[in-house]
Scaffold this motif. Structure first.
Motif, PDB file in Angstrom:
ATOM      1  N   TRP A  10       0.852  -1.190   0.000  1.00  0.00           N
ATOM      2  CA  TRP A  10       0.000   0.000   0.000  1.00  0.00           C
ATOM      3  C   TRP A  10       0.888   1.241   0.000  1.00  0.00           C
ATOM      4  N   GLU A  41      -9.991   8.216   4.741  1.00  0.00           N
ATOM      5  CA  GLU A  41     -10.007   7.407   3.522  1.00  0.00           C
ATOM      6  C   GLU A  41      -9.139   6.167   3.692  1.00  0.00           C
ATOM      7  N   ILE A  45     -10.267   2.259   3.201  1.00  0.00           N
ATOM      8  CA  ILE A  45      -9.564   1.286   2.365  1.00  0.00           C
ATOM      9  C   ILE A  45      -9.243   0.025   3.168  1.00  0.00           C
ATOM     10  N   ASP A  48     -12.241  -1.978   3.396  1.00  0.00           N
ATOM     11  CA  ASP A  48     -12.486  -2.609   2.094  1.00  0.00           C
ATOM     12  C   ASP A  48     -11.637  -3.867   1.951  1.00  0.00           C
ATOM     13  N   ILE A 267      -1.905  -1.068  -3.966  1.00  0.00           N
ATOM     14  CA  ILE A 267      -2.803   0.075  -4.057  1.00  0.00           C
ATOM     15  C   ILE A 267      -1.945   1.325  -3.969  1.00  0.00           C
ATOM     16  N   GLY A 271      -5.264   5.478  -5.175  1.00  0.00           N
ATOM     17  CA  GLY A 271      -6.321   4.472  -5.108  1.00  0.00           C
ATOM     18  C   GLY A 271      -6.318   3.463  -6.229  1.00  0.00           C
ATOM     19  N   VAL A 286      -9.957   1.929  -6.108  1.00  0.00           N
ATOM     20  CA  VAL A 286     -10.775   1.626  -4.932  1.00  0.00           C
ATOM     21  C   VAL A 286     -11.645   2.811  -4.516  1.00  0.00           C
ATOM     22  N   ARG A 287     -11.481   3.947  -5.169  1.00  0.00           N
ATOM     23  CA  ARG A 287     -12.397   5.060  -4.937  1.00  0.00           C
ATOM     24  C   ARG A 287     -13.672   4.918  -5.774  1.00  0.00           C
ATOM     25  N   SER A 290     -15.056  -1.667  -5.317  1.00  0.00           N
ATOM     26  CA  SER A 290     -14.478  -2.388  -4.179  1.00  0.00           C
ATOM     27  C   SER A 290     -13.234  -3.146  -4.631  1.00  0.00           C
ATOM     28  N   LEU A 291     -12.317  -3.366  -3.705  1.00  0.00           N
ATOM     29  CA  LEU A 291     -11.120  -4.136  -4.026  1.00  0.00           C
ATOM     30  C   LEU A 291     -11.499  -5.549  -4.442  1.00  0.00           C
TER      31      LEU A 291
END
Length: 356
Positions: A10, A41, A45, A48, A267, A271, A286-287, A290-291
């Motif tokens: 990430w 945010e 994530i 998510d 990621i 995003g 991912v904005r 969904s992942l």
């Protein structure tokens, strides 16, 4: 599931206090075009991710310690049942940072070490004092009982130092040493001429095989070097100890070399979901989705998982399922991520009409 998400990097920031020659994200101290996302945010994530998988999550960058909320994000991930890790260049590690690492439940920290002395490492990192920072971080981690591994990246400028770096990683108390064969993305595109030659690449993988047979203290693994698993099978057969495909296992749970979009992904700070840290094409954001939807339904990921679509030597190779070639390196060199691995010197049996 055959393609279960096991490991997620990430990119929590593009900002970095170093200016490394190979940086995949071309990080600078200020990157206005790619600002840090807010804490809320970041927590969304994490929710998510945790809603459909429980991968190892590595807080990366840039330099993640430049984010004031890095430990808050790590703590939140730990609370959600994720195995949280941290990737740092080491220069910003302090006693206070070590306390926050432990409080946040971070399980492992990776440190970058690209030379066995300051001259080599600082040249690679483009920053005087970078080597001293890594050594100090390792000392602090030992004092605070924090497990850490060493990531080492190599080009022609420092490949002569590989064995020395390996020995130093052991001396400073690392639990693992990963030898990275860099992929020319980001600033790495500017040093294309410095990439280790296919011939030297093969020799280094053969050296790693011999070293690994004797290594009893460290977990060692060539990284971004998928054809190591072809080399390992060939040399084991030579030694009278043939390996089966299923005996080749990654610590992430994989059974082949390139895991981009198959067991791992990244990621980025904007995003975007990328197949790996060095693969600059997005499978979705991912904005917007969904992942889970991106991971399961992305056309890019589906292509990477379909070995029958691979081209050239990789497409013809009998080792396709344990190697696969580096898809990011294929894309960087040819513009086609399904093309053959450009730094593999092996000729498949199908193409030469004989035994490999």
């Amino acid at each position: 599931m055959e393609f279960e998400l096991k490991w997620l990097a990430w990119e929590t920031t593009r900002r970095c206090n170093l200016h490394c020659v190979h940086c995949r994200s071309s990080s600078e101290m200020e990157v206005k075009a790619h600002p840090d996302f807010p804490t809320d945010e970041g927590k969304r994530i994490i929710d998510d991710i945790a809603s459909f998988a429980k991968p190892v999550v590595v807080l990366s960058g840039g330099e993640p310690l430049l984010r004031p909320d890095w430990h808050e994000l790590a703590s939140y991930g730990t609370q959600k049942g994720l195995r949280m890790c941290l990737a740092t260049n080491g220069t910003l590690v302090t006693t206070d940072v070590c306390k926050k690492i432990k409080d946040a439940g971070i399980k492992m920290v990776s440190l970058s070490l690209d030379g066995s002395n300051a001259k080599i490492h600082d040249n690679f990192r483009n920053q005087p004092g970078a080597f001293e920072g890594t050594m100090n971080a390792a000392r602090l981690f030992r004092e605070h009982g924090i497990s850490f591994l060493i990531n080492s990246s190599f080009t022609k400028r420092n490949q002569h130092d590989i064995q020395n770096v390996y020995r130093l990683a052991k001396e400073i108390g690392a639990t693992a040493w990963y030898m990275f064969m860099i992929v020319p993305t980001g600033r790495g595109e500017d040093i294309m001429s410095e990439l280790i030659t296919p011939e030297d690449y093969e020799k280094l993988l053969e050296w790693h095989y011999e070293m690994e047979k004797e290594e009893k203290e460290l977990l060692v693994r060539p990284t971004c070097a998928p054809h190591y698993y072809r080399v390992k099978m060939q040399l084991a057969k030579r030694d009278g100890h043939p390996l089966e495909h299923r005996s080749l296992k990654f610590s992430t749970g994989g059974s082949k070399g390139c895991l981009a979009g198959q067991l791992i992904c990244l990621i980025d700070v904007d995003g975007n979901v990328l197949p790996c840290s060095y693969f600059p094409l997005s499978a979705g954001n991912v904005r917007e989705k969904s992942l889970e939807e991106i991971w399961n339904n992305s056309s890019l990921f589906k292509e990477l998982r379909d070995f029958s679509s691979y081209k050239g030597s990789c497409g013809a190779c009998e080792y396709i399922r344990i190697c696969g070639g580096c898809r990011a390196r294929a894309y960087a060199v040819s513009g086609d991520y399904l093309a053959e691995e450009p730094f593999c010197s092996y000729t498949p049996r199908k193409l030469k009409g004989g035994e490999g």
